[in-house]
Design a protein around this motif. Structure first.
Motif, PDB file in Angstrom:
ATOM      1  N   THR A   6       0.853  -1.186   0.000  1.00 55.02           N
ATOM      2  CA  THR A   6       0.000   0.000   0.000  1.00 55.02           C
ATOM      3  C   THR A   6       0.897   1.247   0.000  1.00 55.02           C
ATOM      4  N   PRO A   7       0.318   2.433  -0.053  1.00 53.49           N
ATOM      5  CA  PRO A   7       1.135   3.654   0.061  1.00 53.49           C
ATOM      6  C   PRO A   7       1.830   3.794   1.416  1.00 53.49           C
ATOM      7  N   LEU A   8       1.440   2.989   2.406  1.00 49.42           N
ATOM      8  CA  LEU A   8       2.075   2.998   3.719  1.00 49.42           C
ATOM      9  C   LEU A   8       3.082   1.855   3.756  1.00 49.42           C
ATOM     10  N   SER A   9       4.349   2.181   3.819  1.00 51.27           N
ATOM     11  CA  SER A   9       5.423   1.197   3.765  1.00 51.27           C
ATOM     12  C   SER A   9       5.245   0.089   4.799  1.00 51.27           C
ATOM     13  N   GLY A  10       5.333  -1.150   4.338  1.00 51.76           N
ATOM     14  CA  GLY A  10       5.225  -2.298   5.220  1.00 51.76           C
ATOM     15  C   GLY A  10       3.817  -2.825   5.382  1.00 51.76           C
ATOM     16  N   CYS A  11       2.829  -2.130   4.856  1.00 50.90           N
ATOM     17  CA  CYS A  11       1.424  -2.528   4.931  1.00 50.90           C
ATOM     18  C   CYS A  11       1.046  -3.117   3.568  1.00 50.90           C
ATOM     19  N   TYR A  12       0.541  -4.359   3.539  1.00 52.50           N
ATOM     20  CA  TYR A  12       0.327  -5.074   2.281  1.00 52.50           C
ATOM     21  C   TYR A  12      -1.099  -5.577   2.123  1.00 52.50           C
ATOM     22  N   ILE A  13      -1.577  -5.528   0.870  1.00 49.64           N
ATOM     23  CA  ILE A  13      -2.833  -6.163   0.492  1.00 49.64           C
ATOM     24  C   ILE A  13      -2.475  -7.552  -0.022  1.00 49.64           C
ATOM     25  N   ILE A  14      -3.179  -8.556   0.462  1.00 47.49           N
ATOM     26  CA  ILE A  14      -2.976  -9.926   0.011  1.00 47.49           C
ATOM     27  C   ILE A  14      -4.255 -10.388  -0.667  1.00 47.49           C
ATOM     28  N   GLU A  15      -4.111 -10.847  -1.895  1.00 49.71           N
ATOM     29  CA  GLU A  15      -5.250 -11.351  -2.645  1.00 49.71           C
ATOM     30  C   GLU A  15      -4.968 -12.808  -3.008  1.00 49.71           C
ATOM     31  N   PRO A  16      -5.692 -13.729  -2.387  1.00 48.79           N
ATOM     32  CA  PRO A  16      -5.409 -15.141  -2.641  1.00 48.79           C
ATOM     33  C   PRO A  16      -5.892 -15.583  -4.017  1.00 48.79           C
ATOM     34  N   ALA A  17      -5.270 -16.646  -4.515  1.00 47.67           N
ATOM     35  CA  ALA A  17      -5.758 -17.304  -5.726  1.00 47.67           C
ATOM     36  C   ALA A  17      -6.932 -18.180  -5.294  1.00 47.67           C
ATOM     37  N   VAL A  18      -8.100 -17.928  -5.880  1.00 45.61           N
ATOM     38  CA  VAL A  18      -9.315 -18.651  -5.514  1.00 45.61           C
ATOM     39  C   VAL A  18      -9.654 -19.629  -6.628  1.00 45.61           C
ATOM     40  N   PHE A  19      -9.870 -20.873  -6.241  1.00 45.01           N
ATOM     41  CA  PHE A  19     -10.210 -21.926  -7.193  1.00 45.01           C
ATOM     42  C   PHE A  19     -11.680 -22.288  -6.993  1.00 45.01           C
ATOM     43  N   GLU A  20     -12.493 -21.997  -8.019  1.00 39.24           N
ATOM     44  CA  GLU A  20     -13.930 -22.231  -7.934  1.00 39.24           C
ATOM     45  C   GLU A  20     -14.365 -23.295  -8.927  1.00 39.24           C
ATOM     46  N   ASP A  21     -15.368 -24.064  -8.532  1.00 36.48           N
ATOM     47  CA  ASP A  21     -16.025 -24.987  -9.450  1.00 36.48           C
ATOM     48  C   ASP A  21     -17.462 -25.161  -8.976  1.00 36.48           C
ATOM     49  N   ASP A  22     -18.180 -26.126  -9.521  1.00 41.84           N
ATOM     50  CA  ASP A  22     -19.592 -26.276  -9.183  1.00 41.84           C
ATOM     51  C   ASP A  22     -19.823 -26.709  -7.733  1.00 41.84           C
ATOM     52  N   ARG A  23     -18.785 -27.127  -7.024  1.00 36.05           N
ATOM     53  CA  ARG A  23     -18.912 -27.505  -5.613  1.00 36.05           C
ATOM     54  C   ARG A  23     -18.766 -26.307  -4.683  1.00 36.05           C
ATOM     55  N   GLY A  24     -18.120 -25.231  -5.157  1.00 36.96           N
ATOM     56  CA  GLY A  24     -17.851 -24.072  -4.314  1.00 36.96           C
ATOM     57  C   GLY A  24     -16.483 -23.504  -4.628  1.00 36.96           C
ATOM     58  N   TYR A  25     -15.703 -23.205  -3.621  1.00 32.90           N
ATOM     59  CA  TYR A  25     -14.378 -22.636  -3.853  1.00 32.90           C
ATOM     60  C   TYR A  25     -13.386 -23.150  -2.819  1.00 32.90           C
ATOM     61  N   PHE A  26     -12.109 -22.942  -3.122  1.00 34.15           N
ATOM     62  CA  PHE A  26     -11.010 -23.245  -2.215  1.00 34.15           C
ATOM     63  C   PHE A  26      -9.960 -22.176  -2.405  1.00 34.15           C
ATOM     64  N   PHE A  27      -9.344 -21.727  -1.300  1.00 35.19           N
ATOM     65  CA  PHE A  27      -8.181 -20.865  -1.415  1.00 35.19           C
ATOM     66  C   PHE A  27      -7.309 -21.022  -0.185  1.00 35.19           C
ATOM     67  N   GLU A  28      -6.031 -20.763  -0.391  1.00 34.74           N
ATOM     68  CA  GLU A  28      -5.061 -20.770   0.691  1.00 34.74           C
ATOM     69  C   GLU A  28      -5.099 -19.376   1.302  1.00 34.74           C
ATOM     70  N   SER A  29      -5.570 -19.269   2.556  1.00 28.12           N
ATOM     71  CA  SER A  29      -5.740 -17.930   3.135  1.00 28.12           C
ATOM     72  C   SER A  29      -4.419 -17.308   3.567  1.00 28.12           C
ATOM     73  N   PHE A  30      -3.406 -18.119   3.846  1.00 29.48           N
ATOM     74  CA  PHE A  30      -2.094 -17.571   4.167  1.00 29.48           C
ATOM     75  C   PHE A  30      -1.035 -18.641   3.935  1.00 29.48           C
ATOM     76  N   ASN A  31       0.084 -18.204   3.372  1.00 27.90           N
ATOM     77  CA  ASN A  31       1.227 -19.078   3.171  1.00 27.90           C
ATOM     78  C   ASN A  31       2.459 -18.286   3.591  1.00 27.90           C
ATOM     79  N   HIS A  32       3.078 -18.689   4.690  1.00 26.66           N
ATOM     80  CA  HIS A  32       4.208 -17.963   5.256  1.00 26.66           C
ATOM     81  C   HIS A  32       5.330 -17.772   4.244  1.00 26.66           C
ATOM     82  N   LYS A  33       5.707 -18.830   3.540  1.00 23.40           N
ATOM     83  CA  LYS A  33       6.824 -18.756   2.596  1.00 23.40           C
ATOM     84  C   LYS A  33       6.520 -17.790   1.441  1.00 23.40           C
TER      85      LYS A  33
END
Length: 181
Positions: A6-33
């Motif tokens: 963001t414009p504030l150094s050290g503050c980040y927006i995280i947007e996960p990759a969301v995998f959707e299909d007819d059952r619903g969705y899955f995403f990894e909400s956080f990955n340390h690495k």
């Protein structure tokens, strides 16, 4: 996972990759690495918190001081909020500036807020469930806050003043000018 500073150094927006299909969705909400590779920040989360609030609720602006300062990774599980981070680092070029973003169950975006920041949010849907991870334990003696409607900060909470619901404790927080940072 997409990470954007963001414009504030050290503050980040995280947007996960969301995998959707007819059952619903899955995403990894956080990955340390992946987060560390993208930001250079290694963050050991030790406490998770969750709240539920109705439309118009403003929580914040809160922070922890000294050795109990906290970094947070925040997200919305249901509903929609306007999330606000305020840079309280006196040596920062963006000291006293804030950044806001709409976080929702629909967009699944998250905000990483480093130590030295104040944080708050307003509920702009009928209800919202809000979740956050912290890298340090809560310590009541180290908590601080700034009144949500501080004129210096001038935060637009995306609510009309007659819609705002604030806790008794938050109503009596000091202004930015008078806060113990």
């Amino acid at each position: 996972m997409k990470v954007e500073e963001t414009p504030l150094s050290g503050c980040y927006i995280i947007e996960p990759a969301v995998f959707e299909d007819d059952r619903g969705y899955f995403f990894e909400s956080f990955n340390h690495k992946k987060f560390e590779d993208a930001t250079g920040v290694s963050i050991p989360f030790v406490q998770d918190n969750q709240s539920q609030s109705q439309k118009g609720v403003v929580r914040g602006i809160h922070y922890q001081c000294g050795e109990w300062a906290q970094s947070k990774l925040v997200r919305v599980l249901s509903g929609k909020v306007l999330d606000v981070a305020v840079d309280l680092r006196k040596d920062s070029p963006t000291f006293g500036k804030h950044f806001s973003i709409v976080l929702s169950a629909e967009n699944k975006k998250q905000l990483y807020i480093p130590r030295g920041f104040g944080h708050g949010f307003s509920v702009i849907s009928e209800t919202a469930e809000f979740s956050y991870k912290c890298d340090n334990y809560y310590n009541k003696a180290s908590e601080g806050g700034i009144i949500y409607n501080d004129p210096f900060l001038g935060i637009d909470w995306h609510l009309n003043e007659d819609e705002v619901i604030v806790s008794e404790k938050d109503l009596y927080l000091p202004t930015f000018e008078n806060a113990k940072l």
